[in-house]
Design a protein around this motif. Structure first.
Motif, short mmCIF file in Angstrom:
data_model
loop_
_atom_site.label_atom_id
_atom_site.label_comp_id
_atom_site.label_asym_id
_atom_site.label_seq_id
_atom_site.Cartn_x
_atom_site.Cartn_y
_atom_site.Cartn_z
N ALA A 46 0.84 -1.18 0.00
CA ALA A 46 0.00 0.00 0.00
C ALA A 46 0.87 1.22 0.00
N THR A 47 0.31 2.41 -0.20
CA THR A 47 1.17 3.59 -0.22
C THR A 47 1.57 3.97 1.17
N PRO A 48 2.71 4.61 1.30
CA PRO A 48 3.21 4.97 2.61
C PRO A 48 2.33 5.98 3.30
N ALA A 49 2.21 5.87 4.60
CA ALA A 49 1.42 6.85 5.31
C ALA A 49 2.30 7.89 5.95
N PHE A 50 2.03 9.17 5.70
CA PHE A 50 2.81 10.24 6.34
C PHE A 50 2.15 10.53 7.68
N ALA A 51 2.54 11.66 8.31
CA ALA A 51 1.98 11.96 9.62
C ALA A 51 0.68 12.67 9.54
N VAL A 52 -0.35 12.01 9.24
CA VAL A 52 -1.71 12.53 9.20
C VAL A 52 -1.82 13.85 8.45
N GLY A 175 3.92 10.68 11.51
CA GLY A 175 4.48 10.72 10.17
C GLY A 175 4.50 12.10 9.55
N CYS A 176 4.56 12.12 8.20
CA CYS A 176 4.60 13.37 7.45
C CYS A 176 3.23 14.03 7.44
N THR A 177 3.20 15.33 7.22
CA THR A 177 1.93 16.06 7.28
C THR A 177 1.46 16.55 5.91
N GLY A 178 2.21 16.23 4.85
CA GLY A 178 1.82 16.67 3.51
C GLY A 178 0.73 15.80 2.91
N ASP A 179 0.31 16.16 1.71
CA ASP A 179 -0.73 15.42 1.00
C ASP A 179 -0.13 14.13 0.43
N PRO A 180 -0.60 12.95 0.85
CA PRO A 180 -0.03 11.70 0.37
C PRO A 180 -0.26 11.46 -1.12
N PHE A 181 -1.18 12.20 -1.73
CA PHE A 181 -1.42 12.06 -3.17
C PHE A 181 -0.47 12.93 -3.99
N CYS A 187 8.19 15.80 3.03
CA CYS A 187 7.61 15.05 4.15
C CYS A 187 7.06 15.97 5.25
N ASN A 188 7.88 16.91 5.73
CA ASN A 188 7.48 17.74 6.87
C ASN A 188 6.97 16.88 8.03
N ALA A 189 7.85 16.07 8.58
CA ALA A 189 7.47 15.16 9.65
C ALA A 189 6.92 15.91 10.86
N ALA A 190 5.89 15.33 11.45
CA ALA A 190 5.24 15.95 12.59
C ALA A 190 6.18 16.04 13.79
N ARG A 191 6.14 17.15 14.50
CA ARG A 191 6.96 17.31 15.70
C ARG A 191 6.24 16.85 16.95
N ARG A 192 4.93 16.68 16.82
CA ARG A 192 4.11 16.16 17.91
C ARG A 192 3.09 15.20 17.30
N LEU A 193 2.42 14.41 18.11
CA LEU A 193 1.42 13.48 17.61
C LEU A 193 0.26 14.24 16.97
N ILE A 194 -0.14 13.77 15.77
CA ILE A 194 -1.24 14.39 15.03
C ILE A 194 -2.39 13.39 14.92
N SER A 223 -6.21 12.19 5.89
CA SER A 223 -5.72 10.82 5.73
C SER A 223 -4.51 10.56 6.61
N ALA A 224 -4.24 9.27 6.86
CA ALA A 224 -2.95 8.87 7.42
C ALA A 224 -1.90 9.07 6.33
N ASN A 225 -0.63 9.03 6.72
CA ASN A 225 0.44 9.30 5.77
C ASN A 225 1.68 8.51 6.13
N ARG A 226 2.78 8.71 5.42
CA ARG A 226 4.02 8.00 5.72
C ARG A 226 4.48 8.30 7.14
N GLY A 227 4.92 7.25 7.83
CA GLY A 227 5.33 7.40 9.22
C GLY A 227 4.22 7.10 10.19
N ASP A 228 2.98 7.01 9.68
CA ASP A 228 1.84 6.67 10.54
C ASP A 228 1.61 5.17 10.61
N SER A 229 2.33 4.40 9.79
CA SER A 229 2.19 2.94 9.82
C SER A 229 2.33 2.43 11.25
#
Length: 279
Positions: A46-52, A175-181, A187-194, A223-229
């Motif tokens: 499946a596609t990677p999940a970023f940080a919400v 995970g990342c906070t950008g648009d997974p599409f 990426c812009n990884a989250a600095r706190r839980l989202i 959506s979930a995103n990369r790093g949210d797996s």
């Protein structure tokens, strides 16, 4: 349709993995090894999940059991999310700890990630995937991490029944906070839980679901995103917040935005309890 795993790894080469012959068109866990600088690691199917994407900062008091998972692979450090279910046991996604048949050399989990003064890290002694994990089918994509030492954080209760179709659920991750599409978006990884809110929909809405071990959720804008797996999918069962799923993957276009795939905790409940020594 394509779907992508949601493990995060900084990309050194290219975050896109070609589909294997005989499999659906997805990005595979090889992505974990091919991307190691800022972006994402993917599940086996499946596609990677970023940080919400389009989420909001979670209340730290409500998520003291949530952890950021760091996995050391030869190419770099991969990132996932997990949930504490026992004082020494975290549940996450199996594809985080099994990448093309390889295992990380070390795993750590961090509690209260991003919170100054409260953040701390604990090593993982043993990582165990579900015995029936099949990356080609995204089947039983769940794993347990046994910590080197117990912690005193609260735990999340496990759901024994699936969330019904149409139920609202909460997903959270680091995970990342950008648009997974948008593959070009950083990426812009989250600095706190989202966290964000999704709705359960019939399994048939997610083309890559092939059995009761997974369920499908939808939102037109988040959506979930990369790093949210491996991150939590939470359902309020008669007023009690319970862990009903573990984030696995995301259906890629031309799927309608946004369809997420999650491993079912009720389906895996007997194995989880036996392996973790829960009653």
């Amino acid at each position: 349709m394509r779907n992508g795993n949601l493990t995060q790894i900084p990309p050194r080469i290219n975050d896109t993995i070609p589909a294997h012959p005989g499999h659906r068109r997805r990005r595979f866990v090889t992505q974990l090894l091919s991307a190691i600088i800022t972006a994402a690691l993917t599940a086996a199917t499946a596609t990677p999940a970023f940080a919400v994407f389009n989420g909001s900062r979670a209340d730290s008091d409500d998520y003291a059991w949530a952890v950021r998972v760091q996995l050391a692979y030869p190419e770099g450090i991969a990132s996932c999310t997990g949930s504490l279910i026992k004082e020494d046991t975290v549940v996450t996604a199996a594809h985080c700890i099994r990448n093309n048949g390889r295992s990380p050399s070390a795993i750590d989990v961090t509690f209260h990630y991003g919170q100054k003064g409260d953040q701390y890290t604990v090593g993982v002694a043993t990582a165990v995937p579900s015995p029936h994990y099949d990356p080609a089918l995204i089947k039983d994509d769940m794993a347990l991490l046994f910590l080197q030492s117990a912690v005193s954080e609260p735990t999340i209760e496990l759901a024994s029944t699936p969330a019904p179709v149409g139920a609202g659920v909460t997903v959270a991750g680091y995970g990342c906070t950008g648009d997974p599409f948008n593959a070009a978006e950083p990426c812009n990884a989250a600095r706190r839980l989202i966290e964000t809110e999704l709705t359960t929909v019939p399994a048939g809405a997610c083309p890559d679901i092939s059995g009761p071990w997974q369920f499908c959720t939808y939102s037109p804008y988040t959506s979930a995103n990369r790093g949210d797996s491996g991150g939590p999918v939470i359902w309020s069962d008669h007023g009690e917040q319970k862990l009903v799923g573990v984030t696995n993957a995301l259906e890629l276009p031309p799927a309608p935005a946004y369809l997420n795939l999650s491993a079912s905790v009720p389906y895996e409940l007997d194995w989880i309890k036996a392996a973790a020594g829960l009653r």
